[in-house]
Write a protein that holds these residues in place. Structure first.
Motif, short mmCIF file in Angstrom:
data_model
loop_
_atom_site.label_atom_id
_atom_site.label_comp_id
_atom_site.label_asym_id
_atom_site.label_seq_id
_atom_site.Cartn_x
_atom_site.Cartn_y
_atom_site.Cartn_z
N HIS A 174 -10.48 -0.40 -2.32
CA HIS A 174 -10.19 0.62 -1.46
C HIS A 174 -11.26 1.06 -0.74
O HIS A 174 -11.39 1.21 0.43
N GLU A 175 -12.56 1.16 -1.41
CA GLU A 175 -13.75 1.57 -0.65
C GLU A 175 -14.17 0.41 0.48
O GLU A 175 -14.66 0.98 1.39
N ILE A 176 -13.92 -0.75 -0.11
CA ILE A 176 -14.27 -1.68 0.94
C ILE A 176 -13.61 -1.79 2.06
O ILE A 176 -14.15 -1.92 3.41
N ALA A 223 -10.20 -1.20 7.67
CA ALA A 223 -8.94 -1.80 7.46
C ALA A 223 -8.29 -1.00 6.50
O ALA A 223 -8.54 -0.09 5.85
N GLU A 224 -6.96 -1.31 6.56
CA GLU A 224 -5.72 -0.78 5.79
C GLU A 224 -5.59 -1.16 4.34
O GLU A 224 -5.43 -2.35 4.11
N PHE A 225 -5.93 -0.25 3.13
CA PHE A 225 -5.68 -0.90 1.95
C PHE A 225 -4.15 -1.43 1.63
O PHE A 225 -3.83 -2.22 0.87
N ASP A 226 -3.06 -0.82 2.35
CA ASP A 226 -1.98 -1.00 2.29
C ASP A 226 -1.51 -2.66 2.58
O ASP A 226 -0.63 -3.22 1.78
N ILE A 227 -2.46 -3.33 3.27
CA ILE A 227 -2.07 -4.68 3.44
C ILE A 227 -2.16 -5.38 2.18
O ILE A 227 -1.60 -6.36 2.02
N LEU A 228 -2.92 -4.86 1.35
CA LEU A 228 -3.25 -5.72 -0.06
C LEU A 228 -2.23 -5.45 -0.91
O LEU A 228 -2.20 -6.27 -2.05
N LYS A 229 -1.29 -4.45 -0.66
CA LYS A 229 -0.43 -4.20 -1.84
C LYS A 229 0.48 -5.21 -2.21
O LYS A 229 0.93 -5.42 -3.32
N PRO A 230 1.18 -6.05 -1.16
CA PRO A 230 1.82 -7.07 -1.63
C PRO A 230 1.20 -8.09 -2.33
O PRO A 230 2.01 -8.70 -3.31
N LEU A 231 -0.09 -8.39 -2.06
CA LEU A 231 -0.65 -9.22 -3.13
C LEU A 231 -1.08 -8.51 -4.66
O LEU A 231 -1.00 -9.44 -5.60
N ILE A 232 -1.14 -7.41 -4.42
CA ILE A 232 -1.33 -6.72 -5.89
C ILE A 232 0.15 -6.97 -6.77
O ILE A 232 0.12 -7.37 -7.98
N THR A 233 1.30 -6.70 -5.92
CA THR A 233 2.46 -6.81 -6.71
C THR A 233 2.60 -8.29 -7.01
O THR A 233 3.17 -8.44 -8.06
N GLU A 234 2.24 -9.04 -6.28
CA GLU A 234 2.66 -10.55 -6.57
C GLU A 234 1.56 -11.13 -7.60
O GLU A 234 2.10 -11.96 -8.59
N THR A 235 0.45 -10.49 -7.73
CA THR A 235 -0.50 -10.98 -8.80
C THR A 235 0.40 -10.57 -9.97
O THR A 235 0.06 -11.40 -11.14
#
Length: 252
Positions: free
Chosen positions: A178-180, A186-198
């Motif tokens: 989130h800090e990066i 950049a939007e942290f929300d873009i990473l949320k599908p990756l978090i869910t799939e992981t």
């Protein structure tokens, strides 16, 4: 009817109280906390008290407090030979005063007061000294719709340690990510599908088989670019440590 006295008012105690309200065979007959103001809002629903000498009779007394308070609180209970359990993943069953029948009712989940939780998804780890106490705690867990597990003194701390890795440490990694993203707009929300799939993927395959990424591939150029992008030494140290661990695991 299983009658419960709940001791403590933290995240776990609050979620337990809410969960115990639903089953028809469970009754929270009293809620104790040293600071009564913390539970005052529930006084119209349950008998609340800050006087440990006025605890009422119950089938089980559930201590849901910080680990370092369990021993002191259990020693202060004004009775003996009753079933007293704590909810800790790491504290010993023997932290409960020996004048009581001792047990552990450990809900293995992350709890935040402000975040709703479907308690039926929470596994309950149970440890007791007496068979009849195990039977009662198993019934209590199943009445909440939970899957229960009988664990021993070695398994429970190991599960708690593993839980720290998959939850607390992982959440800190999310915070770094989130800090990066914030730093570079950049939007942290873009990473949320990756978090869910992981998280979803390891329901089907082992974490070993699920691993991907530059460290597993030994993609030196990408790793070098990432390290150059990190200007926080603490984050850089974590990146290097985890990269090294993945390489070692996968033979790179």
């Amino acid at each position: 009817m299983i009658k419960i006295v709940l001791l403590g008012a933290g995240n776990v105690a609050t979620h337990l109280y809410k969960a115990f309200k639903s089953p028809s065979n469970i009754e929270v007959v009293q809620w104790y906390n040293r600071n009564k103001k913390t539970i005052e809002a529930y006084k119209n629903e349950v008998n609340v008290t800050d006087n440990i000498n006025q605890l009422v009779d119950a089938d089980v007394y559930i201590i849901a407090v910080n680990d370092d308070v369990i021993e002191t609180l259990s020693s202060a209970l004004p009775f003996d030979n009753r079933l007293v359990v704590h909810t800790s993943g790491s504290a010993s069953l023997y932290d409960i005063d020996k004048k009581q029948y001792r047990g552990v009712f450990y809900p293995l989940q992350t709890f935040s007061k402000t975040v709703d939780l479907d308690f039926t998804t929470v596994p309950i780890c149970i440890e007791t000294l007496r068979k009849q106490d195990y039977k009662l705690l198993k019934t209590l867990g199943e009445s909440l719709g939970c899957k229960t597990y009988k664990v021993n003194p070695d398994q429970r701390p190991a599960l708690h340690l593993a839980a720290v890795f998959v939850n607390n440490f992982t959440n800190q990694i999310y915070r770094i990510a989130h800090e990066i993203t914030e730093k570079h707009g950049a939007e942290f929300d873009i990473l949320k599908p990756l978090i869910t799939e992981t998280a979803r993927k390891i329901q089907d395959v082992s974490p070993y088989m699920a691993q991907t990424g530059p460290a597993k591939r030994n993609d030196k150029k990408t790793i070098k670019r990432h390290l150059k992008l990190l200007d926080n030494q603490h984050h850089e140290a974590i990146y290097k440590l985890l990269t090294s661990s993945i390489k070692k695991t996968h033979g790179q």
